[in-house]
Design an enzyme around this catalytic site. Structure first.
Site, short mmCIF file in Angstrom:
data_model
loop_
_atom_site.label_atom_id
_atom_site.label_comp_id
_atom_site.label_asym_id
_atom_site.label_seq_id
_atom_site.Cartn_x
_atom_site.Cartn_y
_atom_site.Cartn_z
N GLY A 189 -4.32 -1.29 13.63
CA GLY A 189 -3.29 -0.54 13.16
C GLY A 189 -3.40 1.00 13.41
N ALA A 229 -1.38 -3.16 8.35
CA ALA A 229 -1.14 -3.98 7.09
C ALA A 229 0.31 -3.83 7.26
CB ALA A 229 -1.57 -3.23 5.80
N ILE A 271 -1.02 6.43 8.99
CA ILE A 271 -2.54 6.70 8.65
C ILE A 271 -3.52 6.40 9.66
CG2 ILE A 271 -4.08 6.17 7.17
CD1 ILE A 271 -1.97 5.50 5.08
N GLY A 272 -3.14 5.13 10.56
CA GLY A 272 -3.98 4.93 11.51
C GLY A 272 -4.32 6.00 12.52
N SER A 315 -5.64 0.04 -1.51
CA SER A 315 -4.31 0.74 -2.03
C SER A 315 -4.73 0.72 -3.65
CB SER A 315 -2.91 0.16 -1.73
OG SER A 315 -2.26 0.80 -2.42
N ALA A 355 -2.08 2.92 15.76
CA ALA A 355 -0.91 3.69 16.36
C ALA A 355 -0.04 4.10 15.14
CB ALA A 355 -0.32 2.85 17.03
N ARG A 366 2.43 10.51 -10.21
CA ARG A 366 1.66 9.91 -8.90
C ARG A 366 0.81 10.98 -8.54
NH1 ARG A 366 3.95 6.20 -10.79
NH2 ARG A 366 5.37 4.59 -9.57
N TYR A 425 3.13 -7.16 -2.19
CA TYR A 425 2.16 -6.11 -1.58
C TYR A 425 0.84 -6.01 -2.32
CZ TYR A 425 0.30 -1.81 0.38
OH TYR A 425 -0.45 -0.92 1.10
#
Length: 352
Positions: free
Chosen positions: A7, A79, A12-13, A121, A9, A249, A181
């Site tokens: 992942g 993911a 976050i990756g 997560s 690209a 948050r 998720y």
């Protein structure tokens, strides 16, 4: 080290890839370029100079085998994210996140790769920490549509019904995934722990809180709230804030998340410790509300003021904010991007 970033690209990756390359690691990227994150153009992604790109899916055992050749460690970012559209997405989430992780771990065992860094997560916790003035630490029950329809968004004490005081959640908190998720992200952790015990490997899971920053995907059913607000402003529309906007948050900048990955990888590179699996919260440590994020983005961009709608998504939780003390102590990591600075940058940054 030679590091495979699955992942790599993505939002976050790609930030993690840039950080690893900057620290002198050799990086190979394996990414399926799923339309939910990359659109339907199918174009080769823009990666930092020096990154080797492989187009492939972690559910494809042969693609994984080839990508693992010569690798010392894996940084598993691939993911399917977000709450999705509805339960029809369930097979896709389980396939991408859990089957994909299982195929990757089996390939790592065969290839003799024994270091895993997993993108976890905060959704594994469900609701965050709550205290009742009379009954102490309590866990709120499920949210009920009738209460939410009436605008009663704060979870009451399950014993006396009185208002609760939200606090910071640490890694010792019980897990309680409340969406598809979330369930798949917790399953990833369990798979990683079982893999580490079974093959003598070591795994670290970084439980990201609300990540935002340049390069986020535009608004899709799988986008986070920061991308939804930012996309609305780009269209000249007011951000739509669900519930009453008071949801607490921990918004953490993608540059700080990338730095946490580098710090965790450095720990994995050291001689093996007794612990084969360890989870860490990755958050800013500063609490903000969803309404504050929307207002900050609108002000920084000069766009319409946010509109509070009273709408809700049943899979959302009311409050979830991080205690990242373990990462600070054990990974020697500290966030560097403040909320005001990060929001001002993100307000005009390029979206994916």
């Amino acid at each position: 080290m030679d590091v495979l970033v699955t992942g790599g690209a993505g939002f976050i990756g790609s930030a993690v890839v840039a950080r690893l390359l900057g620290a002198g690691h050799r990086v190979r990227v394996l990414d399926a370029l799923l339309p939910a994150a990359h659109g339907d153009g199918g174009q080769r992604p823009r990666l930092p100079d020096g990154a080797e790109f492989r187009h492939g899916d972690v559910r494809d055992a042969e693609a994984v085998r080839r990508a693992l050749d010569g690798v010392d460690a894996v940084c598993h970012q691939a993911a399917m994210v977000g709450l999705g559209k509805d339960l029809a997405d369930l097979p896709a989430y389980v396939g991408c996140n859990d089957l994909g992780t299982a195929v990757l771990l089996a390939g790592m065992e065969r290839a003799g790769v024994r270091r895993l860094l997993l993108a976890g997560s905060m959704v594994v916790y469900g609701e965050g920490r709550y205290d009742c003035p009379e009954h102490g630490r309590v866990a709120p029950g499920p949210r009920h549509p009738a209460e939410l329809d009436a605008g009663r968004f704060e979870p009451p004490c399950p014993r006396c019904g009185e208002p609760l005081v939200p606090g910071l959640v640490d890694e010792t908190a019980p897990v309680d995934p409340r969406s598809v998720y979330a369930a798949t992200k917790l399953a990833q952790e369990h798979l990683a722990a079982a893999w580490a015990r079974g093959c003598g490997g070591r795994a670290i899971a970084l439980r990201y809180h609300n990540v935002y920053g340049p390069g986020m995907p535009r608004d899709t059913p799988y986008s986070g709230v920061a991308a939804l607000f930012r996309s609305a402003l780009e269209r000249g529309e007011a951000p739509r804030v669900f519930e009453d906007g008071g949801q607490r948050r921990d918004f953490v900048h993608v540059a700080d998340v990338a730095a946490a990955n580098l710090a965790a990888l450095d720990v994995l590179a050291k001689p093996a410790a007794a612990t084969v699996f360890r989870a860490y919260n990755v958050g800013s440590g500063v609490v903000h509300t969803v309404a504050e994020l929307a207002a900050g983005l609108a002000a920084a961009r000069g766009g319409p003021a946010p509109v509070t709608t009273g709408e809700y998504r049943l899979g959302d939780v009311r409050h979830i904010t991080a205690d990242s003390g373990r990462a600070r102590a054990e990974l020697s990591w500290r966030p560097a991007v403040g909320f005001a600075e990060g929001v001002a940058e993100f307000a005009t940054a390029r979206l994916r």
